[in-house]
Every structure is written in structure tokens, then in C-alpha cells.
Design a protein around this motif. Structure first.
Motif, short mmCIF file in Angstrom:
data_model
loop_
_atom_site.label_atom_id
_atom_site.label_comp_id
_atom_site.label_asym_id
_atom_site.label_seq_id
_atom_site.Cartn_x
_atom_site.Cartn_y
_atom_site.Cartn_z
N ALA A 72 0.82 -1.21 0.00
CA ALA A 72 0.00 0.00 0.00
C ALA A 72 0.85 1.26 0.00
N ILE A 73 1.98 1.22 0.67
CA ILE A 73 2.87 2.39 0.73
C ILE A 73 3.63 2.56 -0.58
N VAL A 74 4.12 1.46 -1.13
CA VAL A 74 5.00 1.53 -2.30
C VAL A 74 4.24 1.78 -3.59
N HIS A 75 3.04 1.23 -3.71
CA HIS A 75 2.33 1.27 -5.00
C HIS A 75 2.16 2.68 -5.57
N PRO A 76 1.67 3.67 -4.80
CA PRO A 76 1.50 5.00 -5.41
C PRO A 76 2.83 5.66 -5.75
N LEU A 77 3.89 5.38 -4.97
CA LEU A 77 5.19 5.94 -5.30
C LEU A 77 5.72 5.32 -6.59
N GLU A 78 5.48 4.04 -6.78
CA GLU A 78 5.88 3.39 -8.02
C GLU A 78 5.19 4.06 -9.21
N THR A 79 3.91 4.44 -9.04
CA THR A 79 3.18 5.12 -10.11
C THR A 79 3.83 6.47 -10.44
N VAL A 80 4.24 7.19 -9.40
CA VAL A 80 4.91 8.48 -9.61
C VAL A 80 6.19 8.28 -10.40
N LEU A 81 7.01 7.32 -9.99
CA LEU A 81 8.29 7.10 -10.67
C LEU A 81 8.11 6.55 -12.08
N ASP A 82 7.01 5.84 -12.31
CA ASP A 82 6.73 5.37 -13.66
C ASP A 82 6.47 6.57 -14.59
N GLU A 132 -0.73 9.48 -3.62
CA GLU A 132 -1.76 9.31 -4.64
C GLU A 132 -2.05 10.63 -5.35
N ARG A 133 -2.05 11.74 -4.60
CA ARG A 133 -2.23 13.05 -5.24
C ARG A 133 -1.03 13.38 -6.12
N LEU A 134 0.17 13.01 -5.65
CA LEU A 134 1.37 13.27 -6.42
C LEU A 134 1.36 12.51 -7.75
N ALA A 135 0.78 11.31 -7.73
CA ALA A 135 0.71 10.50 -8.95
C ALA A 135 -0.17 11.15 -10.01
N LEU A 136 -1.04 12.07 -9.60
CA LEU A 136 -1.93 12.75 -10.53
C LEU A 136 -1.49 14.18 -10.83
N ALA A 137 -0.40 14.62 -10.20
CA ALA A 137 0.04 16.01 -10.34
C ALA A 137 0.62 16.28 -11.73
N SER A 145 3.05 20.01 -4.52
CA SER A 145 2.39 18.82 -3.99
C SER A 145 3.35 18.01 -3.12
N ALA A 146 4.60 17.91 -3.57
CA ALA A 146 5.60 17.17 -2.80
C ALA A 146 5.87 17.85 -1.46
N ALA A 147 5.98 19.17 -1.47
CA ALA A 147 6.23 19.91 -0.22
C ALA A 147 5.07 19.75 0.75
N GLN A 148 3.84 19.78 0.23
CA GLN A 148 2.66 19.60 1.07
C GLN A 148 2.64 18.20 1.69
N LEU A 149 3.01 17.20 0.90
CA LEU A 149 3.07 15.83 1.43
C LEU A 149 4.07 15.74 2.58
N ILE A 150 5.26 16.27 2.36
CA ILE A 150 6.31 16.19 3.38
C ILE A 150 5.88 16.90 4.66
N GLU A 151 5.26 18.06 4.51
CA GLU A 151 4.81 18.81 5.69
C GLU A 151 3.68 18.08 6.40
#
Length: 369
Positions: A72-82, A132-137, A145-151
Motif C-alpha cells: 500500500a505504501i510503495v504502490h503509489p510511489l511506483e506510479t509516480v516514478l513510472d 496518490e495526489r502526487l501521482a496525478l500532479a 504537492s511534494a512539499a505539502q506531502l512532506i509537511e
């Protein structure tokens, strides 16, 4: 679906979970190395593909071991990197911070599950929601979006958002192909694993030291090439294998002759590195990691100005892990307190500028636990 998995926190089979944790421990250094190099060369397709493949392997192992939380954690990040891999998103410093944060939370999450601890403090739902939001950015709002996620996950703006200096990786090793560098690092890690296997007390020691070294270097703003640093960590004690085991595994006090033999071990490993193209910086770190600012170290009795930054850092972390091993019977938290107290008390043995950064890494680790 992935959010429900995070919320449910299903406990996987203990043996399968440990198998995944062991695999993840092997994958993490490669991913961190790719990220460090991508900061300098964000358009390098070979590096991007390498990072994507490793992350894909992490997800595959998680699925095979039925560690649904990790999937669940890795899947959306994999989508971003794809998307990065196919050119629809750039690889930015902010995105690099997100990948590192996700890897860190993944490791903490599976370790917490393994030890029966709560996951509430890791903010995994905000992490997955943000990914998941980052994958659609779109490219224009990727960094925001990345900064908002980190914060949302940490409560702080990322280092990149605050314009922290990023290292220039134009070193002899980084100028070589990724495949050549990876082959060498695999060889170095294999030697380190053989050394760690010589005693049950040393199991996992190289990876512990490597994680602390890379994190301290990151907090300091990457003054040391992470690739050279990884090689130095893996090789710094390999010279011990050229000594009699009765010397370097001895539990009691060493004789004068044994001490003299032990003090030669940095030169053996440094000599190996110096004879391999592209690893001169790592060789210098290994040769000097037992030198001291007051000139009372070995093997060359160098003063502070003559010791390279990587050796100063490695000296602190090597000593910290040795103290942790010595006081391990007191429990992890008490051992950390004793070890960090000893490190901070040795102002003549260690470089003060690195102790401050190292303290921050340990503090962050304790707070995360």
C-alpha cells in the motif's frame, strides 16, 4: 483500497514479514545511492530506471510475503516514478525528498509491525494520500504537492524547499557508468557481509553504520560523495580479515604486539581501494578513519587539518556502533543514551562539526521510535 489496507493494519505472518524486512534492508542502500546521484543528474534515464526497478522489486517482495501494508505504501510511489520514467514528470529535489521519506516510513512501519508497536505516529495515511495526489500532479505543481506531502507527514517543510545545498557528485566514481559502480559496490558489500558473519555480535553492523553515515551526511548538506562514503563504510574494517581472528575477536585486553597488528588494518583495505579505478576518495576515508583531531590516532598520527571529512564522520559512527555493542545488554534505549554520551564527551577524539549533525540523526531516530 490502499488506504483501507493502511487503516486495517493487518499483521502478516511473522516469518514472511522478517523475510521482507531482510530483503528491504538490501534494497535501501541502492535506492538511496540512485537518489543521491539523480540530484546531480536528474535526466539520467539509467539511474531513473534503476530506481524504478528496485522499488518495483520491493513491491513484488512485499506482495509475495503478503506484507500488504508495504504494498500500500510503495504502490503509489511506483506510479509516480513510472511517470518520471516515461517523461511526464521531472525528477526534482522535492521528489527526491519524498522518495527518501517514503523509504524511511516503510522501514519504520515494518519494524514497528514486527515488534508489535503502534503505527499511529508514522502518519502513514497522510503519506499514502499525498503519494496518490502526487501521482496525478502535473509538472507545474509537482514540487508544491511534494512539499505539502512532506509537511503533512513530518510537520516540517523539506530541506529542498528551504534551499539546502545539494552535493555536486562529479567524482571519479560517479563519472563511471552506473553498472560499473554498482558492480564494485556489490563486491564491497559482499566483503563486508563476510566480515559481519565472522561473529554473531557483528550481524547487520555494516548496514547500521551505513544508514547512520548516509543520514548524517544528508543532514550536513552532502559534503561527502554518498557513493564514495558507501564504499568506505563497506570496506573500512575489511582489513581485519587479514589479521588472526584471535586478535580482532578477542574479548579481553590486547597485548602490545596485538595492538600493533590491529592498527595496520586500515591500510590493508585502503590499499585494495586505492588500486581500483575511481575509489581514491573512499580509500582515503578508510585509511584515516582511526585518526584523531589531536594527532593521537593511527596509522599516520594525522592532525585535524590532515584528516578528510569522510574519515571524521566514519570515525564517529564506527565508535558509536562499537559502544552500542559493548552496552547492548542494557537495552536499546539505555545503550543509545550511553553511546551518545560517550561520543559527545570525546571532544579531542572526534570532529565537533560532525558530532552536531550526528546528534540530530540520533535524536530523530529516537523520536521516531
Amino acid at each position: 483500497m490502499h488506504r483501507q489496507t493502511i487503516a486495517a493494519q493487518v499483521i502478516p505472518d511473522g516469518d514472511a514479514l522478517q523475510e521482507f524486512i531482510d530483503a528491504l534492508r538490501d534494497y535501501v542502500p541502492s535506492m538511496e545511492r540512485n537518489i543521491a546521484q539523480l540530484r546531480s543528474s536528474p535526466d539520467n534515464k539509467e539511474l531513473i530506471n534503476s530506481l524504478f526497478r528496485t522499488l518495483h522489486n520491493v513491491k513484488g517482495d512485499a506482495a509475495m510475503c503478503r506484507v500488504d501494508l508495504a504494498v500500500a505504501i510503495v504502490h503509489p510511489l511506483e506510479t509516480v516514478l513510472d511517470r518520471v520514467r516515461h517523461g511526464s514528470l521531472p525528477f526534482t529535489d522535492q521528489l527526491a525528498d519524498v522518495v527518501l521519506l517514503t523509504i524511511d516510513r516503510l522501514e519504520l512501519a515494518v519494524a514497528s509491525v514486527s515488534s508489535g508497536e503502534e503505527l499511529d505516529g508514522l502518519a502513514l495515511l497522510p503519506l499514502v494520500n499525498g503519494l496518490e495526489r502526487l501521482a496525478l500532479a502535473g509538472p507545474a505543481n509537482l514540487d508544491d504537492s511534494a512539499a505539502q506531502l512532506i509537511e503533512a507527514v513530518t510537520g516540517f517543510r523539506s530541506a529542498s524547499a528551504l534551499s539546502v545545498r545539494i552535493v555536486d557528485l562529479a567524482s571519479p566514481a560517479s563519472a563511471r557508468s552506473t553498472a560499473q559502480t554498482d558492480d564494485d559496490l556489490f563486491f564491497f558489500r559482499t566483503l563486508a557481509d563476510r566480515l559481519d558473519a565472522r561473529s554473531p555480535r557483528f550481524q547487520g553492523r555494516t548496514m547500521r553504520v551505513l544508514r547512520l553515515a548516509l543520514e548524517t551526511n544528508q543532514i550536513a548538506g552532502y559534503p561527502i560523495d554518498p557513493v564514495q562514503l558507501e564504499a568506505a563504510v563497506c570496506m573500512h574494517d575489511v582489513g581485519m580479515m587479514f589479521l588472526a581472528e584471535s586478535t580482532w575477536l578477542k574479548a579481553g585486553a590486547l597485548t602490545r604486539a596485538e595492538k600493533a597488528g590491529l592498527r595496520a588494518h586500515p591500510t590493508y583495505a585502503a590499499g585494495l581501494l586505492a588500486r581500483m579505478p575511481g575509489w581514491s576518495e573512499a580509500a582515503e576515508m578508510v585509511a584515516q578513519h582511526h585518526e584523531m583531531p589531536d594527532g593521537k590516532g593511527y596509522p599516520a598520527a594525522l592532525a585535524a587539518a590532515g584528516i578528510c571529512p569522510g574519515a571524521k564522520l566514519l570515525s564517529i559512527i564506527d565508535a558509536f556502533d562499537a559502544i552500542m555493542l559493548r552496552h547492548g545488554e542494557h537495552g536499546r534505549n539505555r545503550s543509545i543514551l550511553r553511546a551518545i554520551a560517550e561520543i559527545n564527551a570525546c571532544d579531542k577524539q572526534f570532529a565537533p562539526q560532525w558530532i552536531e549533525c550526528f546528534n540530530r540523526v540520533i535524536r530523530r531516530s529516537v523520536e521516531a521510535r
